[in-house]
Design a protein around this motif. Structure first.
Motif, short mmCIF file in Angstrom:
data_model
loop_
_atom_site.label_atom_id
_atom_site.label_comp_id
_atom_site.label_asym_id
_atom_site.label_seq_id
_atom_site.Cartn_x
_atom_site.Cartn_y
_atom_site.Cartn_z
N LEU A 75 -16.36 13.31 -61.13
CA LEU A 75 -15.25 12.39 -60.91
C LEU A 75 -14.08 13.12 -60.26
CD1 LEU A 75 -15.41 10.57 -64.38
CD2 LEU A 75 -16.53 9.93 -62.23
N PRO A 76 -13.21 12.37 -59.55
CA PRO A 76 -12.08 13.02 -58.86
C PRO A 76 -11.12 13.75 -59.78
CG PRO A 76 -12.44 10.79 -58.03
CD PRO A 76 -13.28 10.94 -59.25
N ASP A 77 -11.04 13.36 -61.05
CA ASP A 77 -10.10 14.00 -61.99
C ASP A 77 -10.71 15.22 -62.66
OD1 ASP A 77 -11.98 12.70 -63.45
OD2 ASP A 77 -10.59 11.60 -64.75
N GLU A 78 -11.77 15.79 -62.08
CA GLU A 78 -12.46 16.99 -62.55
C GLU A 78 -13.37 16.72 -63.74
OE1 GLU A 78 -10.33 20.75 -62.77
OE2 GLU A 78 -8.56 19.76 -61.95
N ASN A 79 -13.40 15.50 -64.27
CA ASN A 79 -14.32 15.18 -65.35
C ASN A 79 -15.73 15.05 -64.80
OD1 ASN A 79 -12.50 15.17 -67.53
ND2 ASN A 79 -11.79 13.12 -66.98
N GLN A 80 -16.69 15.13 -65.69
CA GLN A 80 -18.09 15.06 -65.30
C GLN A 80 -18.88 14.42 -66.43
OE1 GLN A 80 -20.89 18.55 -65.44
NE2 GLN A 80 -20.71 18.45 -63.22
N THR A 81 -19.81 13.55 -66.06
CA THR A 81 -20.72 12.94 -67.03
C THR A 81 -22.15 13.24 -66.61
OG1 THR A 81 -20.79 10.84 -65.82
CG2 THR A 81 -19.10 11.07 -67.53
N ILE A 82 -23.04 13.26 -67.59
CA ILE A 82 -24.45 13.51 -67.34
C ILE A 82 -25.25 12.46 -68.08
CG2 ILE A 82 -24.43 15.23 -69.20
CD1 ILE A 82 -26.80 16.58 -67.79
N THR A 83 -26.10 11.77 -67.36
CA THR A 83 -26.97 10.75 -67.93
C THR A 83 -28.36 11.33 -68.12
OG1 THR A 83 -25.72 9.01 -66.81
CG2 THR A 83 -27.90 8.44 -67.62
N ILE A 84 -28.87 11.25 -69.37
CA ILE A 84 -30.16 11.84 -69.70
C ILE A 84 -31.07 10.77 -70.28
CG2 ILE A 84 -29.19 14.13 -70.08
CD1 ILE A 84 -29.27 13.59 -73.07
N CYS A 85 -32.36 11.06 -70.22
CA CYS A 85 -33.38 10.14 -70.72
C CYS A 85 -34.27 10.89 -71.72
CB CYS A 85 -34.22 9.58 -69.57
SG CYS A 85 -35.59 8.52 -70.07
N ASP A 86 -34.55 10.22 -72.85
CA ASP A 86 -35.44 10.81 -73.85
C ASP A 86 -36.88 10.63 -73.39
OD1 ASP A 86 -36.89 11.62 -76.04
OD2 ASP A 86 -35.60 10.62 -77.49
N PRO A 87 -37.62 11.72 -73.11
CA PRO A 87 -38.99 11.56 -72.61
C PRO A 87 -39.95 10.99 -73.64
CG PRO A 87 -38.54 13.86 -73.08
CD PRO A 87 -37.24 13.13 -73.26
N ASN A 88 -39.58 11.03 -74.94
CA ASN A 88 -40.47 10.53 -75.99
C ASN A 88 -40.24 9.05 -76.30
OD1 ASN A 88 -41.71 13.11 -76.52
ND2 ASN A 88 -39.81 13.71 -77.53
N THR A 89 -38.99 8.61 -76.34
CA THR A 89 -38.68 7.23 -76.70
C THR A 89 -38.22 6.39 -75.52
OG1 THR A 89 -36.38 7.78 -77.25
CG2 THR A 89 -38.02 8.02 -79.00
N GLY A 90 -37.83 7.01 -74.41
CA GLY A 90 -37.35 6.26 -73.27
C GLY A 90 -35.88 5.88 -73.36
#
Length: 273
Positions: free
Chosen positions: A233-248
């Motif tokens: 993000l422009p304000d130096e923040n960052q997010t990470i979206t992850i997926c559980d390979p076992n439950t989806g």
């Protein structure tokens, strides 16, 4: 149309490519090699030095080689002349481009040359903090973990491994190469270590390393396992979206700036006597 227009030399050079070419032709020094055909017919024996110095020039059109001091003076004069000319003339003094060549100028350089830099111009910062996440490791503690897609492994410091009481296999030793080229062996491999992020639990294979500059390093295997998608993000923040390979299950985890690594005193404690 017959009204005369007065232009400065700078404006004339910036408007007319032909004039710029003529000025460049007149101010550029050249070295001309003597033509062997112009040598005297009787050149089997070289004349004495005094006679050669006193002899007149063979041809008025012959240009002798400049001395080193003269060449340096010419170069300095030409450099000063180019510095005093506008940017358009300086570019014309460079090697000629192919016909109909497309040249894309740098936008920021154009603003800088014109002296009109907009106040709302957005440029990149000199540096930003490394981002990390805070998973609960082995269902015991929340430990800062750096996200680094350039690492081929997931690593943990020896101090954190001992603090969590994790068992590792000392037979799996990896020779790790750092950015400066130095190689150091790992201590072993901790298998299927649970990392919990919200409702998602991941089981990772972690290499134990002695005295690294981090607590936990989540490398490329973490990205592949979770199919992670990172958004900056422009304000130096960052997010990470992850997926559980076992439950989806899918979760978006905010990152935090990296803090100092934990420290733990190694060896024997000092005596209290």
């Amino acid at each position: 149309m017959n009204t005369p227009i007065t232009l400065t030399q700078r404006e004339l050079l910036s408007l007319s490519p032909d004039v710029r070419a003529q000025v460049r032709e007149a101010t550029t020094s050249r070295r001309v090699v003597l033509n062997p055909k112009d040598k005297p017919a009787n050149h089997s024996s070289a004349p004495p030095v005094d006679q050669f110095v006193l002899d007149p020039l063979p041809h008025e059109s012959t240009i002798l080689h400049d001395s080193l001091d003269e060449q340096r003076a010419n170069d300095a004069r030409n450099s000063a002349f180019l510095d005093s000319m506008p940017a358009a003339f300086a570019h014309s003094a460079q090697p000629d481009l192919p016909p109909n060549a497309l040249v894309i100028p740098d936008v920021y350089e154009s603003f800088y040359q014109s002296g009109d830099i907009p106040d709302d111009l957005v440029v990149s910062m000199e540096s930003t903090a490394i981002r990390s996440i805070l998973p609960i490791v082995d269902n015991k503690q929340q430990i800062e973990s750096i996200i680094d897609g350039g690492s081929q492994i997931i690593a943990m410091s020896e101090a954190i491994c001992h603090e969590l009481g994790l068992a590792y296999d000392p037979r799996i030793v990896l020779k790790m190469q750092s950015a400066n080229g130095s190689i150091s062996p790992s201590l072993g491999l901790a298998r299927n270590v649970p990392f919990r992020l919200g409702d998602i639990t991941l089981y990772l294979q972690v290499h134990v390393v002695r005295n690294p500059a981090y607590d936990i390093l989540l490398g490329r295997p973490f990205d592949v396992l979770t199919q992670s998608v990172i958004r900056n993000l422009p304000d130096e923040n960052q997010t990470i979206t992850i997926c559980d390979p076992n439950t989806g299950k899918v979760a978006t985890v905010p990152t935090v700036p990296r803090g100092p690594p934990r420290t733990r005193t190694q060896g024997f404690q000092p005596s209290r006597n």
